[in-house]
Design a protein around this motif. Structure first.
Motif, PDB file in Angstrom:
ATOM      1  N   TYR A 114      -6.225   5.809  -4.631  1.00 57.64           N
ATOM      2  CA  TYR A 114      -6.218   5.138  -5.922  1.00 57.64           C
ATOM      3  C   TYR A 114      -4.804   4.717  -6.300  1.00 57.64           C
ATOM      4  N   CYS A 115      -4.697   3.524  -6.832  1.00 56.07           N
ATOM      5  CA  CYS A 115      -3.473   3.064  -7.471  1.00 56.07           C
ATOM      6  C   CYS A 115      -3.635   3.301  -8.973  1.00 56.07           C
ATOM      7  N   GLU A 141      -6.510  -1.923  -5.308  1.00 51.67           N
ATOM      8  CA  GLU A 141      -5.930  -1.547  -4.028  1.00 51.67           C
ATOM      9  C   GLU A 141      -6.468  -2.455  -2.918  1.00 51.67           C
ATOM     10  N   SER A 142      -5.620  -2.745  -1.954  1.00 53.67           N
ATOM     11  CA  SER A 142      -6.069  -3.503  -0.791  1.00 53.67           C
ATOM     12  C   SER A 142      -5.336  -2.998   0.450  1.00 53.67           C
ATOM     13  N   CYS A 196      -1.023  -2.367  -3.995  1.00 49.54           N
ATOM     14  CA  CYS A 196      -1.624  -2.308  -5.326  1.00 49.54           C
ATOM     15  C   CYS A 196      -1.232  -3.588  -6.064  1.00 49.54           C
ATOM     16  N   SER A 197      -2.213  -4.385  -6.427  1.00 47.64           N
ATOM     17  CA  SER A 197      -1.979  -5.590  -7.220  1.00 47.64           C
ATOM     18  C   SER A 197      -2.430  -5.317  -8.637  1.00 47.64           C
ATOM     19  N   ASN A 207       6.070  -9.698  -8.293  1.00 46.16           N
ATOM     20  CA  ASN A 207       6.418  -8.798  -9.391  1.00 46.16           C
ATOM     21  C   ASN A 207       5.277  -7.889  -9.799  1.00 46.16           C
ATOM     22  N   ASN A 208       4.063  -8.249  -9.423  1.00 47.28           N
ATOM     23  CA  ASN A 208       2.909  -7.468  -9.837  1.00 47.28           C
ATOM     24  C   ASN A 208       2.282  -6.699  -8.675  1.00 47.28           C
ATOM     25  N   GLN A 209       3.104  -6.266  -7.739  1.00 52.90           N
ATOM     26  CA  GLN A 209       2.596  -5.494  -6.607  1.00 52.90           C
ATOM     27  C   GLN A 209       3.466  -4.274  -6.318  1.00 52.90           C
ATOM     28  N   VAL A 210       2.796  -3.203  -5.878  1.00 54.28           N
ATOM     29  CA  VAL A 210       3.468  -2.003  -5.400  1.00 54.28           C
ATOM     30  C   VAL A 210       2.828  -1.633  -4.066  1.00 54.28           C
ATOM     31  N   VAL A 211       3.638  -1.190  -3.136  1.00 57.47           N
ATOM     32  CA  VAL A 211       3.174  -0.896  -1.783  1.00 57.47           C
ATOM     33  C   VAL A 211       3.367   0.580  -1.455  1.00 57.47           C
TER      34      VAL A 211
END
Lengths: 108, 121
Positions: B96-97, B6-7, B22-23, B77-81
């Motif tokens: 938490y992701c 997470e960032s 979330c990466s 492609n490898n991130q969710v926000v």
């Protein structure tokens, strides 16, 4: 909204059997899952699909489910099993998921 | 090996919007039955499921927070926000992701390390 209910705390002596319950109206239709969370750490899955144990979880951990109650059992609890335990499941339509309120297990 | 991280901001002011990224690596969000979700935990309190996006772009949210939450795919492609509007001090928590398996009604099998977000003026 859907809720899962757990006892706030359970206390046992080392070597005894600890049982943590989780009640929810949708549990007859939905699997229960159990997570262990030690202080300052992310949770770890200890039981999935009511009774199945991940390969890296000790055999003393087991799960069962009957009707509206799921149970996590730790046979021969060890001091290192002291942690918060959370049950997890979905509502009856599997629209969303919820955690129980957590149970603090003390082994001493 | 599946990892998530997470960032985002560690401090937000009341009424502001929180955006967390979330990466992840080791899996694809295009794989059937896979999801990426968000869980939070206020200090000293229980875990709280927030929402999830599935491989087929189906999204589910905690009913009580549905009007404030949005979970979307990121620019990579490898991130969710995660976006949460109108933040309040009660939203102070570790976020938490997570990686989920089994679709709706499935479960969390991997967790990020979590990031503490404090809401204060």
């Amino acid at each position: 909204s859907y809720e899962l209910t757990q006892p706030p705390s359970v206390s046992v002596s080392p070597g005894q059997t600890a049982r943590i319950t989780c009640s929810g109206d949708a549990l007859p239709k939905r699997f229960a899952y159990w997570y262990q969370q030690k202080s300052g750490q992310a949770p770890v899955l200890v039981i999935y699909e009511d009774t199945r144990r991940p390969s890296d979880i000790p055999e003393r951990f087991s799960g069962s489910s009957s009707g509206t109650m799921a149970t996590l059992t730790i046979n021969g609890a060890q001091v290192e099993d002291e942690a918060d335990y959370y049950c997890y499941s979905a509502d009856s339509s599997a629209y969303y998921s919820v955690f129980g309120g957590g149970t603090k297990l003390t082994v001493l | 090996q599946i990892t998530l991280k997470e960032s985002g901001p560690t401090l937000v002011k009341p009424t502001q919007t929180l955006t967390l990224t979330c990466s992840f690596s080791g899996f694809s969000l295009s794989t059937g039955s896979v999801g990426v979700g968000w869980i939070r935990q206020p200090p000293g309190k229980a875990l709280e499921w927030l929402g999830v996006i599935y491989w087929n772009n189906d999204k589910r949210y905690r009913p009580s927070l549905n009007s404030r939450l949005t979970v979307t795919r990121g620019t990579s492609n490898n991130q969710v926000v995660l976006t949460m509007t109108n933040m309040d001090p009660v939203d102070t928590a570790t976020y938490y992701c997570v990686h989920t398996i089994g679709g709706t009604g499935g479960y969390i099998d991997y967790w990020g390390q979590g990031t503490l977000v404090t809401v204060s003026s």
